[in-house]
Design an enzyme around this catalytic site. Structure first.
Site, short mmCIF file in Angstrom:
data_model
loop_
_atom_site.label_atom_id
_atom_site.label_comp_id
_atom_site.label_asym_id
_atom_site.label_seq_id
_atom_site.Cartn_x
_atom_site.Cartn_y
_atom_site.Cartn_z
N HIS A 39 0.83 -1.20 0.00
CA HIS A 39 0.00 0.00 0.00
C HIS A 39 0.87 1.27 0.00
CE1 HIS A 39 -2.59 -2.93 2.39
NE2 HIS A 39 -3.39 -2.61 1.39
N ASP A 152 -3.57 -7.19 -7.51
CA ASP A 152 -4.97 -7.55 -7.76
C ASP A 152 -5.28 -7.30 -9.24
OD1 ASP A 152 -6.33 -7.87 -4.84
OD2 ASP A 152 -4.72 -6.41 -4.81
N LEU A 186 3.36 -9.12 -0.74
CA LEU A 186 2.84 -8.58 0.51
C LEU A 186 1.31 -8.58 0.45
CD1 LEU A 186 5.08 -5.55 1.48
CD2 LEU A 186 5.43 -7.97 1.85
P1 AMP Z 1 -6.42 -3.80 -0.27
O1 AMP Z 1 -6.23 -3.00 0.96
O2 AMP Z 1 -6.01 -5.23 -0.16
O3 AMP Z 1 -7.79 -3.61 -0.89
O4 AMP Z 1 -5.40 -3.18 -1.33
C1 AMP Z 1 -5.42 -1.81 -1.65
C2 AMP Z 1 -4.53 -1.57 -2.85
O5 AMP Z 1 -3.19 -1.97 -2.54
C3 AMP Z 1 -4.96 -2.39 -4.08
O6 AMP Z 1 -4.84 -1.57 -5.25
C4 AMP Z 1 -3.97 -3.50 -4.10
O7 AMP Z 1 -3.73 -4.02 -5.40
C5 AMP Z 1 -2.71 -2.81 -3.55
N1 AMP Z 1 -1.78 -3.80 -3.03
C6 AMP Z 1 -2.03 -4.77 -2.10
N2 AMP Z 1 -0.94 -5.54 -1.92
C7 AMP Z 1 0.03 -5.04 -2.75
C8 AMP Z 1 1.38 -5.41 -3.04
N3 AMP Z 1 1.98 -6.43 -2.44
N4 AMP Z 1 2.06 -4.68 -3.96
C9 AMP Z 1 1.47 -3.63 -4.59
N5 AMP Z 1 0.20 -3.24 -4.37
C10 AMP Z 1 -0.52 -3.94 -3.46
#
Ligand code: AMP
Length: 287
Positions: A39, A152, A186
């Site tokens: 994030h 994602d 991550l």
């Molecule tokens: P989430 O909180 O899981 O909904 O993720 C929020 C944003 O962070 C989304 O756009 C995810 O694709 C991105 N994200 C989550 N994990 C990673 C990662 N390991 N590397 C890059 N972006 C990430």
């Protein structure tokens, strides 16, 4: 500027009014909180590229299925706010469920085709919830640019198409997947893994990297690639494979040969923890 934390839509709109009127470039990083380096990489990029950086933190109930981990999903708002403050975020929008869904939601955004496979097949109402909440966030915050992770990949493809089909005035920017030194992507869900499962989970990136090497070497039949990836992953004792798929990069339909830009995506359970990962296979990524 001191960081503003808004819990209501009205406060958020009031705070942003002058910013919109002043013609400043507003960036948004939508998240479900429990912020980690993945994030933070999106937030840093947003901070660097926009005049104002907003982060939304909302564990969206409508994208979780009835037997999924909505209740146990980690909620760490204080630590998240501290990360945001440190990175120079201007606005956190952290609404309650009631603020976002004051009554039963009756209006949904559904995408055809792009949600047929991968996580769309395994989690039937997931993308309906994702697209609907993002449309709401885009309407509330009205960002010029929104940042999403390649982690994602299906979510990104779906959102890009939603924004194009509905003429949503936002530009979607993609950021690379941030990984642990041993290759594990991550994820807020990694913290649920036992020490053994955490060690085993490196097999996901190993399988994807192996497939990428084989494709770069000219092996383009999907079936044997998927078969060997299954074997690499199934060698770990505590796993259940949800799916391993090779799809085209456009409509996310299964490919029998990797003869055009493709995505190799997988979802695997370690105990009850479902992890996803993917690798983009386009000619320039193979060099
Ligand atoms: P989430 O909180 O899981 O909904 O993720 C929020 C944003 O962070 C989304 O756009 C995810 O694709 C991105 N994200 C989550 N994990 C990673 C990662 N390991 N590397 C890059 N972006 C990430």
């Amino acid at each position: 500027m001191a960081m503003k934390v808004c819990n209501t839509i009205r406060q958020t709109r009031e705070f942003l009014r002058a910013i919109h009127e002043g013609g400043k470039i507003l960036g948004l990083v939508p998240t479900m909180g429990a912020l980690h380096e993945g994030h933070l990489s999106l937030i840093r990029r947003c901070r660097a590229e926009c005049d104002l950086a907003a982060v939304s933190i909302f564990v969206n109930p409508t994208q979780f299925g009835p037997s999924e981990d909505l209740d146990s999903y980690p909620r760490t708002l204080d630590a998240d706010s501290e990360h945001c403050r440190r990175l120079g975020v201007d606005l956190i929008f952290a609404p309650t469920d009631k603020e976002m869904y004051p009554s039963a939601n009756l209006t949904w955004i559904n995408l055809d085709k792009l949600t047929e496979h991968l996580c769309g097949a395994a989690r039937p109402l997931h993308f309906r919830g994702v697209c609907t909440v993002l449309a709401k966030l885009f309407n509330i915050i009205r960002p010029d640019i929104a940042y999403f992770g390649q982690k994602d990949a299906q979510q990104l493809a779906v959102l890009r198409r939603m924004v194009a089909d509905l003429n949503v005035p936002v530009e979607i920017r993609t950021c690379p997947t941030i990984r642990e030194p041993d290759g594990l992507a991550l994820s807020s869900r990694n913290q649920y893994l036992t020490a053994d499962q955490r060690r085993q989970a490196t097999c996901l990136h190993r399988a994807l990297s192996w497939a990428r090497e084989m494709i770069a070497a000219g092996q383009t039949d999907s079936a044997p690639l998927i078969q060997t990836m299954q074997e690499i992953i199934a060698a770990s004792p505590d796993v259940r494979i949800d799916y391993i798929s090779i799809v085209d990069n456009d409509l996310l339909q299964p490919l029998s040969r990797v003869d055009r830009p493709a995505l190799i995506a997988l979802a695997v359970f370690f105990g009850n923890v479902r992890l996803i990962d993917n690798i983009d296979i386009t000619p320039h990524t193979l060099k």
